[in-house]
Motif scaffolding. Structure first.
Motif, short mmCIF file in Angstrom:
data_model
loop_
_atom_site.label_atom_id
_atom_site.label_comp_id
_atom_site.label_asym_id
_atom_site.label_seq_id
_atom_site.Cartn_x
_atom_site.Cartn_y
_atom_site.Cartn_z
N SER A 1 -4.35 -7.06 5.60
CA SER A 1 -5.40 -6.31 4.90
C SER A 1 -6.14 -5.44 5.92
O SER A 1 -6.35 -5.88 7.06
N ALA B 1 -9.54 -7.34 -3.29
CA ALA B 1 -8.21 -7.46 -3.89
C ALA B 1 -8.06 -8.79 -4.63
O ALA B 1 -7.46 -8.86 -5.71
N GLY C 1 -2.75 -6.67 1.00
CA GLY C 1 -3.66 -7.02 -0.07
C GLY C 1 -3.60 -8.50 -0.41
O GLY C 1 -3.34 -9.34 0.46
N LEU D 1 -4.99 1.05 -2.40
CA LEU D 1 -5.86 -0.13 -2.47
C LEU D 1 -7.22 0.13 -3.12
O LEU D 1 -7.70 -0.71 -3.88
#
Length: 867
Positions: free
Chosen positions: A667, A676, A865, A801
């Motif tokens: 991440s 997320a 994520g 994202l």
């Protein structure tokens, strides 16, 4: 072409309304053997044209001829007018004393309306020379007379000039009032060049007020207006370069300034403009991390400004020269005094750059441990933290943070850093383009580093984690501004896609592509320009990181956040209810190892590279030693989330021995991983599978994956076109795209996936209302990202994202198409069994054959994520 006597008075206004037509008419008039007064006007028009857009040597010849002809015509008013034009040209040629003498003579010869015009032009020259108070005095005397005589054009020019002088002194509100009044007058005239100049001036005002998108939009509009008139735009280039630097685009500013200098030298143009362009180029080189080029450009600018008697400008050039010398490690002791003298000169002239100079003096003094001098200089610099445009306030807070550090006040450092970054937060969110938001973070890099250093020294691991998160991957803290329904942008994207597809087809056929590539680059610039004009619509100060919330959500897992301080990796291991810190190795060594691994993975993507497998495994062990150090022995047995700094984004984490058989996800920040985790999948559970053209296997996994999901939407052949693909991707639960990927290090937002009708680029993804909840990119280079700003990443993954994607699987290296197929089939099997992306990817790697090509393929893919 001929010009009758009745049209002669129109020639001078025409030179700024239709410059090239005015030039042609003036030359035709001279061919008609006119009387001295008319010939004087014609030579003056040619002189103005050459002065502003051509050869300054020819300009002086024509203007001296115009002056002599005016004297022969025994017209004091005509002579005064020409003397003013000549005075401007002489100053631009660097002959300041002669130019001011011409103005003195012109003021004596003229009267009333003519004298007011002479005063206006002398005010302009005072502005060029950096004598702002003298400029305001002359324009103050000129404006009432120009208004009283109903001279709309010259009144508007005088108001525009006064506004520009106000901006140089930092008086933005006064400048805006004058620009507004001038623009209302320009709307009543046909002075197209002056109208373009008004738009340019509004762009400068927007920049000084801190509105970078508006500044870029207005300067681009001015450029289009000038282009229609066919006139060069050196002053516009200077202003545009200033905005580009403030937007974090220093390399582009340097390229534009150097190109303009070459053009100016080629036509024998104004030496004053050359000096200003050199100053801009020097600043851009310094900001781009090239102190050698900055020193070279700034030194020449200092000499030119000194010879031109332009002390205000010379002080700015000396400031850049000192900054560049300090950056290159030259003569620190002497530089303190030099910087203080420059700061005093800038302060006395009211220059907005004075706090920057005081900060520099304080910074150099601190480097030498001259604490008393540093405190004195930094105290003055810190005064700018309370008012002014955002970047000036950030300068003030940086000075305050350095003062606190010198005084040994860790609390003071953290408070100053917190306030400075809050200012930058608000400024960043006025920017709509994700690229500008990312690059703007560079302005806060020093504040973030100071806070982290204080936290490392005495704040404990939790505080270090909080501050490393404070300025990490901030672009992902809020969705990007969605591009407006802009028909110009839409048509630009379509045209770009068509040209790119034609160029790709020509390459495959072995046909020449230079013309297509030029057009593609032009369209890229147009699309990017329209995108940079977008203004942000999200408020600042959004998401705040919560360490306790992170530890609770981790459960039995671990999060490994890597921070870089003073060139060393600091490992922050989160989990089990606490945060622990471990020392890693030198980050430069880690970067070298990561580059070697990527190169070896590229070779393993091809057959007959089996012998390199032990080599890459050994590289993985060395990487683990540098990146994780002793923390590798404390990872527990649960899943691991890795949060690397931007400069280590290319590490294939599954290659590290302690992570090879684990559930691992990556991440950009701990905050983005938490978001997320909290992202809910969309209702309906749509599955979208896309096959692009040209894959060696033809995307062989797609039909079998489609059978697994039953009612999946499959887009291939003619259906795999960008508009249709975007329509289906919007709000999907799962998307799988098998298509060639192309990472653009030079322009990461043009990184793409190849569709039937051309590239699907990051700018396209940013138009989605919601990107797919899960997305699998089964092609080369889709996880490659560009590191920009303080700790930001730009590319396909980071575009998805913030738009609603909770998890992505993508590759950071070229992969073998055939080896990808079994990996993808195993991955989807795991997803069908209810596993997360990271769990399914781990099991899919384990199911691959043990040969080098398949193993390298598995290591190249990463789960991002938390889905």
């Amino acid at each position: 072409m001929t010009a009758g006597n009745d049209s002669v008075p129109e020639l001078l206004p025409m030179v700024f309304a239709a410059p090239n037509e005015a030039l042609a008419r003036a030359r035709a008039l001279l061919d008609s053997d006119p009387p001295p007064s008319h010939a004087s006007v014609a030579h003056q028009v040619i002189g103005i044209w050459q002065r502003d857009w051509g050869d300054l040597r020819l300009a002086l010849e024509h203007l001296r001829r115009a002056r002599d002809l005016a004297a022969r015509a025994e017209s004091p008013e005509r002579e005064a007018d020409v003397l003013a034009t000549l005075g401007v040209a002489l100053v631009h040629a660097g002959r300041t004393r002669q130019g001011l003498a011409a103005f003195e003579q012109g003021v004596r010869r003229g009267s009333g309306h003519t004298r007011a015009r002479v005063l206006y032009r002398r005010a302009y020259v005072w502005w060029v020379l950096g004598h702002h108070r003298e400029a305001l005095e002359d324009v103050r005397r000129a404006i009432p007379v120009l208004r009283q005589t109903g001279d709309v054009i010259w009144t508007a020019r005088a108001l525009t000039l006064r506004a520009t002088v106000h901006l140089a002194l930092g008086a933005v509100e006064r400048a805006e009032a004058d620009f507004t009044a001038a623009e209302a007058l320009w709307d009543t005239t046909g002075q197209e060049h002056d109208k373009a100049d008004a738009v340019e001036s509004r762009g400068l005002a927007a920049f000084r007020a801190g509105d970078i998108p508006a500044a870029l939009r207005l300067l681009d509009e001015a450029q289009e207006r000038y282009a229609k008139l066919g006139t060069p735009t050196f002053m516009l280039t200077i202003r545009r370069c200033e905005v580009l630097m403030a937007a974090g685009l220093a390399p582009e500013a340097l390229a534009e300034a150097d190109a303009a200098i070459a053009v100016l030298d080629g036509i024998g143009g104004q030496s004053t403009r050359k000096a200003e362009l050199l100053l801009v180029a020097a600043r851009a080189a310094r900001l781009a991390g090239d102190p050698g080029t900055a020193i070279a450009r700034a030194a020449v600018a200092v000499r030119l400004f000194s010879g031109q008697r332009r002390g205000w400008w010379e002080a700015h050039a000396r400031l850049v020269l000192i900054e560049a010398r300090f950056a290159s490690g030259r003569g620190y002791g002497r530089l303190v005094a030099d910087a203080a003298r420059v700061a005093e000169r800038l302060e006395s002239s009211g220059a907005p750059a004075a706090p920057e100079a005081w900060l520099l003096a304080g910074r150099i003094a601190l480097h030498l441990d001259w604490t008393a001098d540093a405190e004195r200089y930094l105290r003055v610099a810190a005064r700018s933290r309370r008012s002014g445009p955002p970047l000036a306030r950030i300068t003030g807070w940086a000075a305050q943070a350095l003062r606190a550090r010198a005084a040994g006040s860790g609390r003071g450092v953290l408070e100053a850093c917190r306030c400075g970054l809050a200012v930058l937060d608000d400024h960043r969110m006025t920017l709509g383009a994700s690229e500008l938001r990312a690059r703007a973070t560079a302005q806060g890099a020093e504040l973030a580093a100071l806070a982290q250093a204080v936290s490392l020294a005495g704040g404990g691991p939790r505080r270090l984690l909080e501050w490393s998160e404070r300025w990490r991957a901030t672009v992902l803290t809020a969705p990007p501004t969605r591009p407006p329904a802009d028909p110009v942008l839409q048509s630009g994207l379509t045209a770009f896609r068509e040209i790119a597809a034609r160029a790709e087809e020509a390459r495959r056929d072995g046909r020449p592509v230079p013309a297509l590539e030029r057009e593609q680059r032009r369209l890229e610039r147009e699309v990017r320009s329209r995108t940079l004009h977008m203004r942000g619509d999200a408020p600042g100060g959004g998401y705040r990181f919560d360490v306790a919330g992170l530890l609770e959500r981790l459960g039995d897992g671990r999060l490994v956040a890597l921070a870089v301080l003073d060139g060393r990796v600091q490992v922050l291991l989160c989990g089990g209810g606490r945060v622990r810190r471990f020392a890693g190795g030198q980050v430069e060594r880690a970067e070298r190892e990561a580059e070697h691994v990527q190169a070896t993975l590229r070779r393993l993507a091809h057959p007959r590279a089996e012998g390199r497998l032990p080599l890459v495994e050994a590289m993985g062990r060395r990487l683990e030693e540098v990146l994780l150090g002793p923390a590798a022995r404390h990872l527990g047995s649960g899943p691991v989330v890795v949060v690397p700094p931007a400069r280590l984004h290319s590490v294939p984490w599954a290659l590290l021995p302690s992570l090879r058989e684990r559930v691992v996800s990556v991440s950009p920040s701990a905050s983005s991983w938490l978001r997320a985790r909290e992202t809910e999948p969309p209702a309906g559970g749509r599955h979208v599978l896309v096959r692009g053209p040209g894959l060696a296997t033809g995307g062989a996994e797609v039909p079998e994956v489609a059978d697994r999901y039953g009612r999946a939407t499959v887009l291939e052949d003619a259906d795999a076109r960008v508009p249709r693909v975007l329509e289906e991707l919007d709000g999907a639960a799962l998307a799988h795209i098998a298509a060639h990927g192309d990472f653009r290090a030079d322009s990461p937002l043009f990184s793409s996936l190849r569709m039937v009708d051309g590239p699907l680029i990051v700018h396209d993804f940013e138009r989605l209302a919601r990107s797919p909840y899960r997305i699998i990119l089964s092609s080369c280079d889709t996880a490659r990202l560009a590191s920009v700003g303080a700790d930001e990443l730009l590319g396909l993954v980071t575009a998805l994202l913030p738009l609603g994607t909770a998890g992505v699987v993508a590759s950071s290296a070229p992969v073998n198409d055939e080896a990808v197929v079994p990996l993808m089939l195993a991955l989807h099997k795991g997803l069908g069994d209810g596993l997360s992306l990271a769990e399914a990817l781990r099991d899919a790697r384990a199911a691959l054959p043990s040969d080098a090509t398949h193993q390298a393929t598995g290591w190249a893919f990463t789960a991002f994520g938390a889905a």
